[in-house]
Design an enzyme around this catalytic site. Sequence first.
Site, PDB file in Angstrom:
ATOM      1  CB  ILE A  12      35.566  36.583  46.078  1.00 35.30           C
ATOM      2  CG1 ILE A  12      34.266  37.362  45.848  1.00 35.30           C
ATOM      3  CG2 ILE A  12      35.257  35.139  46.463  1.00 35.30           C
ATOM      4  CD1 ILE A  12      33.481  36.907  44.624  1.00 35.30           C
ATOM      5  CE  LYS A  33      46.282  46.139  35.067  1.00 36.91           C
ATOM      6  NZ  LYS A  33      45.423  45.767  33.903  1.00 36.91           N
ATOM      7  CB  THR A  35      42.242  47.419  39.359  1.00 38.41           C
ATOM      8  OG1 THR A  35      41.367  46.697  40.238  1.00 38.41           O
ATOM      9  CG2 THR A  35      42.848  46.465  38.340  1.00 38.41           C
ATOM     10  CB  ILE A  59      46.697  37.681  35.134  1.00 40.04           C
ATOM     11  CG1 ILE A  59      45.444  38.401  34.606  1.00 40.04           C
ATOM     12  CG2 ILE A  59      46.583  37.398  36.624  1.00 40.04           C
ATOM     13  CD1 ILE A  59      44.197  37.519  34.613  1.00 40.04           C
ATOM     14  CB  THR A 129      30.099  35.305  37.099  1.00 40.55           C
ATOM     15  OG1 THR A 129      28.803  35.875  37.227  1.00 40.55           O
ATOM     16  CG2 THR A 129      30.577  35.591  35.690  1.00 40.55           C
ATOM     17  CG  ASP A 130      25.007  34.192  38.684  1.00 38.22           C
ATOM     18  OD1 ASP A 130      25.707  35.179  38.379  1.00 38.22           O
ATOM     19  OD2 ASP A 130      24.107  34.249  39.547  1.00 38.22           O
ATOM     20  CD  GLU A 131      26.615  39.333  36.216  1.00 40.12           C
ATOM     21  OE1 GLU A 131      26.620  40.038  35.197  1.00 40.12           O
ATOM     22  OE2 GLU A 131      26.818  39.782  37.353  1.00 40.12           O
ATOM     23  CE1 TYR A 153      32.697  40.261  35.654  1.00 42.29           C
ATOM     24  CE2 TYR A 153      30.363  39.730  35.717  1.00 42.29           C
ATOM     25  CZ  TYR A 153      31.644  39.554  36.197  1.00 42.29           C
ATOM     26  OH  TYR A 153      31.877  38.659  37.223  1.00 42.29           O
ATOM     27  CE  LYS A 157      34.691  36.023  35.378  1.00 42.64           C
ATOM     28  NZ  LYS A 157      35.969  35.874  36.145  1.00 42.64           N
ATOM     29  CG  ASN A 183      30.418  35.931  45.996  1.00 38.54           C
ATOM     30  OD1 ASN A 183      31.233  35.399  46.736  1.00 38.54           O
ATOM     31  ND2 ASN A 183      29.931  35.297  44.931  1.00 38.54           N
ATOM     32  CB  VAL A 209      16.354  51.469  43.419  1.00 38.27           C
ATOM     33  CG1 VAL A 209      15.739  50.169  42.911  1.00 38.27           C
ATOM     34  CG2 VAL A 209      16.659  51.382  44.913  1.00 38.27           C
TER      35      VAL A 209
END
Length: 340
Positions: A12, A33, A35, A59, A129-131, A153, A157, A183, A209
Site C-alpha cells: 500500500i 527497512k 523486509t 523506523i 487497520t480495522d483489525e 499483529y 497495531k 486491501n 482455505v
Amino acid sequence: MRLLVCGGAGFIGSTFARQRLLEHGDEVTVLDKLTYAGREENFHDFAERPGFSFQRGAIEDPDAVAGAIAAAEPDAIVNFAAETHVDRSIAEPDAFVRTHALGTYVLLEAARTLKGTGEHGLRYLQVSTDEVYGSIEQGTFTEESPLRPSSPYSATKTGADLLVQSYFHTYGLPAVICRGSNNFGPYQYPEKLIPLMILNALHGDRLPVYGDGMQVRNWIHAGDFARAIGHVLAHGVPGEVYNAGGPDECPNIEVVKRIIELTGAEESLIEYVTDRPGHDRRYSLSSEKVRALGWSPQVRFAEGLEETVAWYRENAWWWEPIRSGDYREYYQRQYGLGLS
Ligand SMILES: NC(=O)c1ccc[n+]([C@@H]2O[C@H](COP(=O)([O-])OP(=O)(O)OC[C@H]3O[C@@H](n4cnc5c(N)ncnc54)[C@H](O)[C@@H]3O)[C@@H](O)[C@H]2O)c1
C-alpha cells in the site's frame, strides 16, 4: 507537499507513493527497512522520477529516521511501516512489537522535535487497520467502537495507535490515524489471501482455505485506501481517527471461487486446512466520517478483482523471484503443502 513515506516499499505504501508523486506532484522520500515484504521492484515505474528518493533504514533506528528527515525536509510523515501478516505474528511476534511499538515511538519523537522547528507545522499520519476493533458478527465498527484486537499483529497495531493519540493529547502533535479494511490490488505480497489464491490457481497448485472459509472481509482496493489516506492528510482534524472501508463484503470461500472462475482453475483444487488460531470471523467498517470529508471508494470488489487477476497474469517478472525464493519454505511450513 514534501512527504516522508515510511514503509513505502510495501504494497500500500508504494501505491500511495506512486499516487502522490504522479497524480499530485508531491515530493516523496521513502524510508523502508526492506523486509521480505518491502521491494524496490515496487518503485519500478517511478524510481527515476524527479521528486522521488529512497532511503533504506528501519523506523526503530533513530539515526536512520533523522537521516531520512534531513533528506526529505517533510511537511508530513506518513507511517505505513509494519509487519503485516497475522500468521507470521502468531509464529514470531517479536518483529511486530519492535516495529509497531518501538518504531512508531521513534517516529513520533522525531515528529515532535520537528514540530517545534518546522516552518509549516509537520503533520503525522499513522496507517492502521480495522483489525484493532476485533471481530463483529453484525453491524459495522465506527471510530467510537471499543478496541478489541485479537492477534499479536492487531494488538501491536492498537498499541501504536494509542501511542499516536497520546502524542496528540500530551504534546499537541498534529497526528491523525486512518484505519483501512482488507486491501487488495497489484503489488501485494503473495502470502496474503488474494494473491496467494491467484498465483496458486494460475499454477494449478492446491488452494488452502482456513476452516470453513466463511470469514467475512470488507475489501478495499489499495488505490482507494491510498486516496483515503491522502484525503485524511489534507482534510482530517488533528487528534481524530478515520475509518476507510471498502464498498463490498465477501466471505473468503466466495473470494476463492471467484478467483477460480477468473483463472479457469478447477474447483477441486480447494483444500480446507486447520483454521488460524483466534481467526476473526468478520470485519466491517463504517466510513461515514471520512465520506463526510469528501472521500468515497471508486472500485467495486468484482471489477477490482478481475483487474488484479489480470495484473498478476501479466506481471510474472514481479512475483516469480518471490515464488521461487524463501516464500516456498514459508508456504510449506504454514500449510504443509508444496508449490509447483
Ligand atoms: N494489507 C492490508 O489489507 C491492510 C489493511 C489495513 C491496514 N493496513 C496497514 O497498512 C500498512 C501497509 O500494509 P501493506 O499491506 O502495504 O504491508 P506490506 O507488508 O506490503 O509492507 C510493509 C512495508 O513496511 C516495511 N517495514 C516493515 N518493518 C519496517 C521497519 N521496522 N522499518 C521500516 N520499514 C519497515 C516493509 O519492508 C514493507 O515495505 C500497514 O501499517 C498495515 O498495518 C494494511
